[in-house]
Design an enzyme around this catalytic site. Structure first.
Site, PDB file in Angstrom:
ATOM      1  N   VAL A   1      39.324  37.878  43.702  1.00 26.86           N
ATOM      2  CA  VAL A   1      38.948  38.717  42.559  1.00 26.86           C
ATOM      3  C   VAL A   1      40.205  39.184  41.831  1.00 26.86           C
ATOM      4  O   VAL A   1      41.083  39.797  42.431  1.00 26.86           O
ATOM      5  CB  VAL A   1      38.129  39.948  43.002  1.00 26.86           C
TER       6      VAL A   1
ATOM      7  N   LYS B   1      32.844  37.133  41.019  1.00 27.00           N
ATOM      8  CA  LYS B   1      33.806  38.200  41.309  1.00 27.00           C
ATOM      9  C   LYS B   1      33.134  39.570  41.341  1.00 27.00           C
ATOM     10  O   LYS B   1      33.465  40.414  42.165  1.00 27.00           O
ATOM     11  CB  LYS B   1      34.930  38.176  40.271  1.00 27.00           C
TER      12      LYS B   1
END
Length: 425
Positions: free
Chosen positions: A129, A202
């Protein structure tokens, strides 16, 4: 500690380069040396971005995960098929795994984390992420005293680059997309980036870390940027906003709201200044208030920074098996899209004749929707005009009813454009 890498491309090569460049500092901080001894690649003759003199290359990735001399496997190849099989095998062989694979974690993370815990190994994924931004560690450690109220992020550099270029240079979507592909920011098939799928992967990881829930990718509502026009960007600017492609996660009562969509953000908000391929994540905690994390969301050495940070944590033994930060993950039901309350931006192409604007505002009022701002501009000699409206805070279901009614009128020339507006307060 001996490391085996699955995939020695951009990120894998970046890991080797950063380890070589910062070896003394990394050893000092971790208390041990990190040695990349093996790497699995598709083509052993290909030129690499990193030195490979001391790395044994193989085209069989199972040689890495089954090698007794390797302590940690770095899964940097991507995908959710073979990558999943390799991660499972590595864990069953009692090897720790570090991955940058957001799709793998978002879709299969629950079972892989459980498998790692059962085998007394670690599965870490900071790099999955926002690239080099240490956002997961910030949520798990730095903000552990807080009840998280909101996570909102620009977490895909490609879509952010496209919207930035459209705004700053008055270019259309298709034109900027071609440049993004030429620069290597977008793939030949850009669907994952521009339609929000990458950002959704994400977001589900961020939401799990923030709210202590299981990874629930099937609960993310996703909308891309391919329908955003120059008119929308210009009207938004005139109304005091900038359009960003945001991933937003927050709890509404006891339900979880997760959605990725184009969003009008006030020009005065810090997130509106995150431009180009950069990423930015806003986190609101009930003790600390708003915090903003900004940096490179991709790239060889930026992503390698997060991969190596996970390696250092493994060496130092500063992590637990409940890596998402909670002793037990819970299921949080999804908030229905119709129940989401928001301010909205509407844009209509309508015949410019007396009474049209009054009729539109009256229809909105009949559905308890107030008009906070409005702009009307004639665009051609056929008496067609664009009308842009900012509403008050209203349920999505009520807005949709009003828009459906407006679209029944013959003065409306095309479907009404609807975009969320977020104050992020």
């Amino acid at each position: 500690m001996n490391i085996g890498i699955l995939g020695l491309g951009t990120v894998g090569g970046g890991v080797v380069n950063v380890l070589n460049k910062n070896q003394a500092q990394i050893t000092r901080r971790s208390g041990d040396s990190i040695n990349v001894t093996h790497a699995a690649v598709r083509d052993t003759t290909q030129t690499r971005i990193c030195p490979i003199e001391h790395i044994k290359l193989t085209q069989d990735p199972f040689e890495i995960v089954n090698n007794d001399d390797i302590d940690v496997v770095l899964e940097l190849m991507g995908g959710t098929g073979l990558a999943k099989d390799l991660v499972e095998q590595a864990i069953k062989n009692s090897k720790h795994v570090v991955t940058a694979n957001k799709a793998l974690i978002a879709i299969h993370g629950n079972e892989l984390l459980a498998l790692a815990k059962d085998n007394n190994t670690y599965l870490l994924f900071e790099a999955a992420v926002a690239g080099g931004i240490p956002i997961l560690k910030s949520l798990e450690q730095g903000l552990s005293a807080n009840q998280i109220e909101l996570v909102a992020g620009i977490i895909n550099g490609t879509s952010n680059f496209i919207l930035t270029e459209m705004r700053n240079k008055d270019r259309d979507f298709e034109d900027v997309l071609k440049e993004a592909q030429a620069l290597g920011y977008a793939e030949a098939d850009p669907t994952f980036d521009v339609e929000g799928i990458d950002a959704a992967h994400k977001l589900v990881i961020l939401a799990s870390m923030a709210f202590g829930c299981k990874l629930q990718f099937n609960q993310v509502s996703t909308q891309g940027i391919s329908k955003i026009s120059g008119e929308d960007i210009a009207f938004s600017a005139e109304l005091g906003y900038i359009i960003k492609h945001l991933g937003i996660a927050k709890k509404l009562d006891s339900k979880l709201q997760m959605h990725v969509h184009p969003t009008l953000v006030p020009k005065t908000h810090l997130l509106s200044n995150v431009d180009g391929v950069m990423n930015g994540v806003l986190v609101k905690g009930n003790a600390v208030g708003e915090t903003l994390y900004y940096g490179a969301g991709a790239g060889a050495e930026a992503t390698a920074s997060s991969v190596i940070a996970d390696l250092v944590d493994i060496i130092k033994g500063t992590i637990n098996h409940d890596i998402l930060g909670w002793q037990s993950l819970i299921n949080i039901p999804k908030c229905k899209t119709d129940d989401i309350e928001s301010v909205f931006y509407l844009r209509l192409l309508a015949t410019d004749k007396p009474g049209v604007l009054a009729d539109i505002t009256a229809t909105l009022a009949n559905h308890n929707i107030s008009v906070e701002a409005v702009i009307q501009k004639q665009i051609d000699q056929k008496n067609n005009a664009h009308i842009a409206i900012i509403t008050n805070l209203i349920k999505t279901s009520e807005l949709n009813k009003a828009v459906t009614e407006i679209q029944t009128h013959d003065y409306v020339q095309e479907d009404v454009k609807i975009i969320f507006v977020e104050t992020l307060n």
